[in-house]
Design an enzyme around this catalytic site. Structure first.
Site, PDB file in Angstrom:
ATOM      1  N   GLN A 181     -10.396 -10.182  -3.045  1.00  0.00           N
ATOM      2  CA  GLN A 181     -10.181  -8.868  -3.647  1.00  0.00           C
ATOM      3  C   GLN A 181      -8.723  -8.450  -3.556  1.00  0.00           C
ATOM      4  O   GLN A 181      -7.904  -9.087  -2.892  1.00  0.00           O
ATOM      5  CB  GLN A 181     -11.080  -7.835  -2.957  1.00  0.00           C
ATOM      6  CG  GLN A 181     -10.908  -7.780  -1.445  1.00  0.00           C
ATOM      7  CD  GLN A 181     -11.988  -6.949  -0.766  1.00  0.00           C
ATOM      8  OE1 GLN A 181     -11.684  -5.966  -0.094  1.00  0.00           O
ATOM      9  NE2 GLN A 181     -13.256  -7.345  -0.917  1.00  0.00           N
ATOM     10  N   HIS A 230      -6.359  -4.473  -3.772  1.00  0.00           N
ATOM     11  CA  HIS A 230      -6.421  -3.022  -3.881  1.00  0.00           C
ATOM     12  C   HIS A 230      -5.228  -2.514  -4.678  1.00  0.00           C
ATOM     13  O   HIS A 230      -4.124  -3.071  -4.589  1.00  0.00           O
ATOM     14  CB  HIS A 230      -6.421  -2.377  -2.497  1.00  0.00           C
ATOM     15  CG  HIS A 230      -7.478  -2.904  -1.587  1.00  0.00           C
ATOM     16  ND1 HIS A 230      -8.817  -2.832  -1.892  1.00  0.00           N
ATOM     17  CD2 HIS A 230      -7.401  -3.537  -0.388  1.00  0.00           C
ATOM     18  CE1 HIS A 230      -9.523  -3.375  -0.914  1.00  0.00           C
ATOM     19  NE2 HIS A 230      -8.679  -3.818   0.009  1.00  0.00           N
ATOM     20  N   GLU A 236      -3.482  -1.553   3.774  1.00  0.00           N
ATOM     21  CA  GLU A 236      -4.253  -1.702   5.004  1.00  0.00           C
ATOM     22  C   GLU A 236      -3.634  -2.762   5.902  1.00  0.00           C
ATOM     23  O   GLU A 236      -2.679  -3.457   5.524  1.00  0.00           O
ATOM     24  CB  GLU A 236      -5.701  -2.076   4.681  1.00  0.00           C
ATOM     25  CG  GLU A 236      -5.858  -3.389   3.937  1.00  0.00           C
ATOM     26  CD  GLU A 236      -7.286  -3.647   3.474  1.00  0.00           C
ATOM     27  OE1 GLU A 236      -8.141  -2.756   3.594  1.00  0.00           O
ATOM     28  OE2 GLU A 236      -7.549  -4.754   2.982  1.00  0.00           O
ATOM     29  N   ARG A 247     -12.737  -6.497  -7.139  1.00  0.00           N
ATOM     30  CA  ARG A 247     -13.311  -7.775  -6.715  1.00  0.00           C
ATOM     31  C   ARG A 247     -12.901  -8.863  -7.687  1.00  0.00           C
ATOM     32  O   ARG A 247     -13.053  -8.738  -8.905  1.00  0.00           O
ATOM     33  CB  ARG A 247     -14.836  -7.640  -6.644  1.00  0.00           C
ATOM     34  CG  ARG A 247     -15.532  -8.771  -5.914  1.00  0.00           C
ATOM     35  CD  ARG A 247     -17.029  -8.539  -5.837  1.00  0.00           C
ATOM     36  NE  ARG A 247     -17.369  -7.373  -5.049  1.00  0.00           N
ATOM     37  CZ  ARG A 247     -18.086  -6.356  -5.505  1.00  0.00           C
ATOM     38  NH1 ARG A 247     -18.551  -6.351  -6.741  1.00  0.00           N
ATOM     39  NH2 ARG A 247     -18.348  -5.329  -4.728  1.00  0.00           N
TER      40      ARG A 247
END
Length: 290
Positions: A67, A69, A86, A164
């Site tokens: 994936q 983001h 993250e 995804r």
């Protein structure tokens, strides 16, 4: 989850609010009442009544999807308030545990889409075995995937927006293939190739060691076996202390709280000052300093 277990230990995400043990309130209500007293003046001005961080423990029994983001700007283009940057900090994982982080070969949006169609996209990703103490920074746009056997603490922006890319042909509970977001992912990916995507740091006992510093969070690791004083008075930010293993206490403002594995202590910005952490433990220290 279809791939394992996920515990949101600090969250003000709508419908998934954490409850403060001390007050019995959820974090969002505390934020709305306390405002800058809880998070800090510059954070309140920047985020308003959105708590800026989401902190999780992840226990992957199976491979998570590949994936990516989006950035804040791209997420807002598609109607979401925030993107997602993250980081991961690995705790004791299974011997075979590995993960993917970043590209190891140059791709274009067109060659990326072809590899997704051919189901060969894993061949383009940098793969790493995972051991206790490993850390990875995943800024928005960096393609990644957590593998089976990984146990991680994840610190991220408050966002659940994930594009995804590949999901090993798994199906959902109704037998349908899980949705892929090939086009939006192609728009999100940072196609820059780096030699190494790990966070490199020197482990030092009884002093904070910086892992990541970015506009969304700063994270240090603390490995202590004697009393350690931390002075947060210069910060205009809340501070999170996440106990990963071992036990101890934190003392400040005439109060003492226990630190045990899995516990997160949230120190309000208005109380910033000196605290003492004591015991034999490892913890992550998280705040916003940019």
């Amino acid at each position: 989850m279809i791939w394992g277990a996920e515990q949101w230990i600090l969250s003000a995400y709508p419908g998934r609010d954490s409850i403060c043990v001390e007050t019995g309130q959820n974090i969002w209500k505390m934020l709305c009442e306390q405002k800058e007293r809880l998070v800090g003046k510059h954070i309140w001005e920047r985020y308003g009544d959105t708590f800026p961080l989401l902190i999780k423990f992840i226990d992957a029994h199976d491979d998570l999807s590949v994936q990516v983001h989006p950035s804040d700007a791209l997420a807002q283009k598609y109607g979401e308030p925030f993107g997602k940057t993250e980081m991961w900090y690995a705790t004791e994982s299974e011997p075979q545990a590995r993960l993917y982080c970043g590209l190891k070969q140059q791709l274009t949006p067109e060659s990326y889409k072809q590899m997704v169609a051919d189901k060969t996209i894993l061949n383009a990703l940098a793969e790493y075995p995972v051991k206790d103490g490993d850390s990875f920074f995943i800024p928005a746009g960096r393609i990644h995937a957590i593998g089976s056997g990984c146990r991680l603490c994840e610190i991220q922006q408050t966002s659940d927006t994930t594009y995804r890319i590949y999901d090993y042909d798994r199906v959902d509970k109704d037998g349908h293939p899980r949705e892929l977001h090939t086009e939006r992912a192609a728009e999100s990916i940072d196609y820059t190739v780096q030699d190494d995507y790990r966070v490199h740091y020197e482990r030092k006992p009884n002093e904070p060691v910086k892992l990541v510093s970015c506009p969304y969070f700063t994270t240090n690791v603390l490995q202590i076996n004697q009393p350690v004083a931390r002075d947060y008075s210069r910060l205009d930010s809340f501070v999170c202390l996440i106990c990963l293993n071992g036990e101890g206490t934190i003392t400040g403002h005439g109060q003492t709280a226990a630190l045990t594995p899995g516990m997160l202590i949230l120190l309000p910005a208005e109380d910033n000052g000196e605290v003492e952490i004591n015991g034999n433990l490892r913890a992550l220290e998280v705040y916003i300093d940019q």
